[in-house]
Design an enzyme around this catalytic site. Structure first.
Site, PDB file in Angstrom:
ATOM      1  N   SER A 463     -18.407  36.821  -5.072  1.00  0.00           N
ATOM      2  CA  SER A 463     -19.859  36.613  -4.257  1.00  0.00           C
ATOM      3  C   SER A 463     -20.857  37.415  -4.647  1.00  0.00           C
ATOM      4  O   SER A 463     -20.617  38.481  -5.534  1.00  0.00           O
ATOM      5  CB  SER A 463     -19.379  36.912  -2.854  1.00  0.00           C
ATOM      6  OG  SER A 463     -20.658  36.819  -2.185  1.00  0.00           O
ATOM      7  N   TYR A 476     -16.556  42.568   3.789  1.00  0.00           N
ATOM      8  CA  TYR A 476     -16.358  41.526   2.984  1.00  0.00           C
ATOM      9  C   TYR A 476     -17.019  41.791   1.379  1.00  0.00           C
ATOM     10  O   TYR A 476     -16.435  41.392   0.538  1.00  0.00           O
ATOM     11  CB  TYR A 476     -17.651  40.518   3.461  1.00  0.00           C
ATOM     12  CG  TYR A 476     -17.628  39.003   2.674  1.00  0.00           C
ATOM     13  CD1 TYR A 476     -16.668  38.180   2.691  1.00  0.00           C
ATOM     14  CD2 TYR A 476     -18.767  39.007   2.045  1.00  0.00           C
ATOM     15  CE1 TYR A 476     -16.682  37.022   2.217  1.00  0.00           C
ATOM     16  CE2 TYR A 476     -18.820  37.700   1.117  1.00  0.00           C
ATOM     17  CZ  TYR A 476     -18.042  36.679   1.228  1.00  0.00           C
ATOM     18  OH  TYR A 476     -17.956  35.660   0.684  1.00  0.00           O
TER      19      TYR A 476
END
Length: 594
Positions: A463, A476
């Site tokens: 990501s 995350y």
């Protein structure tokens, strides 16, 4: 059962000109079993086949007889009185004499380097070709076809291929120089050079041999093979291009520095029904990966013995970066980026796409879309965080479909919250799926790719959060940064095995992840409002899963180490290197309140 012997039985055969040939039977000769006759190259002797003989004999229940012989002038065989004794007619006669000594009607030839050049001459000679059931050739072309290849350039790519082969063949002119090669080998310098070349292309994870023991006679006598037969086939534009009816398989090492892959897969030399298989390794792949050579040889022999129908044209397996016909597996493929990638792979010509997801119904929907796009599909339900389940999945997929060519580790979950708001349970959950799931998938399927020896591709979905830290996305961002670091390290680790590892780093993609993101430290109502705000922002940004999938499939074809996807990801990736202090300042902004 045929028993393998590490010290093969020696049979002495007298060639038509009186030279003695040392034939080595690694197994007892059972005339009911297929017989492999292996021919070594220069400057080797029959010991180059020790590993392959062991693999075929021990790992396949003694299904094959395995015999190798020392080519005249090498190993324990005699040396001709003159250079003319190394010419092709005599070499072809030697093969016939060895076959006769075995009492076998037909043999399956397995040949490497000059042995392959010699084997091509055998299977295109009408006096002997009827004694050969199949040929597996490694790193050695038919010389007449090699000459045609060097004269065949019609396009810029063709000119480049010919130029590369011309440079790769530079050693030939050196071998033709009188006296100089002999001097280099007698001083030991030439031996050191050959040993250095032998190390090129070796796998750092699966190499099973340190090379072949050779005598000075192996190096010096073998020069006559080149001097007696070259360079005439290269310089005669009108040379006959003989055909063969023998089933031919060419194994083409991608890191062969003497015989380029372009020459090895040259379509003009592969008979109808033959195949070319690109494999990982260098010129001496027969010693570095005998397991791969044995497996592919067995496959080819079994196909011939079973009488498999020959296709109407020769087949060239595509390389590891070509999607066409490949077996792909995607985790978390029930929706979003995973589903879009599965469909895009199908559109680009993938043979079968394996859909893996915890949600079986969603996976079935993806499979239907894949089939509509023109590819086969298979569905498996699995939790990527469970290493036992993933290992069982890998074994089942291998058994039912074969080794995966393209692995996309996509499964993941979202989580927002500052560090003191996240609990150990939060961390356990996100680490298990986002990080351990990638580790589990990579380990299970990379093991199979390495064992197969034909390369592969691993795509790990990270990501933009990997290089854009945020105090409100600590858990995350940590997992995605770990995936990025892992991918870059794994890329280096598997490079020798031809496996390309790429980390793709999407930005804000319009999927349902925002609706399922866990917001640590918030009440249920606060979480729902935060999810609604995030989902609305993703929809306004509207960077689609399909656009992400196209970037992922492009990465499969090009193999870059890191792929930032979407403008915000590309800007963030650049800013990380240009102004890391600005990135750290932006990290202090709480994106949950936007």
């Amino acid at each position: 059962m045929t028993t393998f012997s590490a010290t093969p039985t020696r049979i002495t055969v007298t060639a038509s000109d009186g030279v003695t040939l040392a034939v080595h039977a690694y197994t007892e000769i059972d005339r009911q079993r297929p017989t492999v006759l292996a021919i070594h190259g220069y400057p080797d002797n029959h010991h180059v086949w020790d590993g392959v003989a062991r693999q075929l004999s021990e790992n396949h229940n003694g299904q094959y007889n395995f015999v190798a012989y020392d080519v005249r002038g090498a190993g324990e065989s005699g040396r001709p009185d003159s250079r003319s004794g190394y010419r092709f007619p005599q070499l072809i006669s030697d093969v016939a004499a060895v076959i006769d000594s075995l009492g076998i009607d037909k043999v399956h030839l397995l040949a490497h380097d000059w042995g392959s050049i010699q084997a091509w001459a055998v299977v295109t000679d009408e006096t002997v070709t009827g004694r050969v059931a199949s040929l597996t050739s490694i790193s050695g072309p038919h010389l007449n076809y090699a000459g045609k290849f060097l004269r065949s350039a019609r396009t810029p790519r063709g000119v480049l291929d010919v130029a590369r082969q011309f440079l790769a063949s530079g050693y030939l002119w050196y071998f033709l120089c009188p006296g100089l090669p002999e001097l280099m080998f007698r001083t030991g310098l030439g031996v050191k050079v050959v040993e250095a070349f032998e190390r090129i292309g070796r796998s750092s994870t699966r190499t099973q041999s340190r090379g072949v023991a050779r005598s000075s006679a192996d190096y010096i006598n073998g020069l006559n093979l080149y001097r007696a037969n070259m360079p005439a086939p290269f310089l005669a534009p009108g040379a006959e291009l003989p055909a063969t009816t023998v089933a031919v398989q060419v194994l083409a090492p991608r890191k062969d520095i003497f015989v380029t892959p372009a020459l090895q897969r040259f379509a003009g030399s592969i008979p109808l029904g033959g195949r070319v298989v690109p494999i990982e390794g260098g010129h001496w792949v027969v010693t570095s990966r005998p397991d791969v050579i044995a497996r592919l040889t067995r496959e080819w022999i079994d196909r011939v013995v079973d009488g498999a129908d020959s296709p109407s044209a020769s087949a060239v397996r595509t390389g590891p970066r070509d999607v066409r016909g490949k077996l792909a597996l995607i985790t978390g493929a029930g929706a979003g980026i995973g589903r879009a990638t599965a469909v895009e792979l199908a559109r680009q010509g993938a043979g079968t796409v394996v859909i893996v997801d915890r949600d079986l119904a969603a996976a079935e929907e993806t499979a239907a879309a894949v089939r509509d796009a023109g590819a086969g599909a298979a569905v498996y339900q699995a939790d990527v965080s469970d290493d036992t389940a993933i290992n069982e999945l890998a074994a089942q997929v291998n058994n039912e479909h074969g080794v995966v060519d393209i692995l996309v580790n996509n499964a993941g979950i979202g989580m927002a919250g500052r560090f003191l708001e996240t609990t150990p349970a939060h961390w356990d959950n996100i680490l298990a799926i986002n990080l351990r799931g990638v580790l589990n998938g990579s380990r299970a399927f990379a093991t199979q790719m390495v064992d197969r020896g034909e390369g592969g591709t691993i795509i790990n979905v990270s990501s933009a959060a990997a290089f854009l830290p945020s105090k409100s996305m600590i858990a995350y961002g940590t997992t995605k940064a770990a995936v990025l670091a892992f991918s870059e390290s794994l890329r280096a680790d598997l490079a020798d095995d031809g496996i390309t590892v790429t980390a793709v780093c999407p930005g804000f993609v319009n999927t349902n992840i925002a609706k399922s993101t866990v917001y640590a430290g918030m009440t249920a109502d606060e979480q729902e409002r935060a999810r609604h705000r995030a989902d609305s922002a993703y929809r306004r940004r509207n960077y689609t899963p399909e656009a992400t999938a196209r970037a992922i499939v492009k990465a499969v074809k090009s193999g870059p180490p890191v792929v930032p996807i979407a403008a915000e990801s590309r800007v963030g990736y650049a800013m990380r290197r240009i102004s890391p202090s600005l990135i750290r300042l932006l990290a202090r902004y709480d994106i949950r309140k936007s």
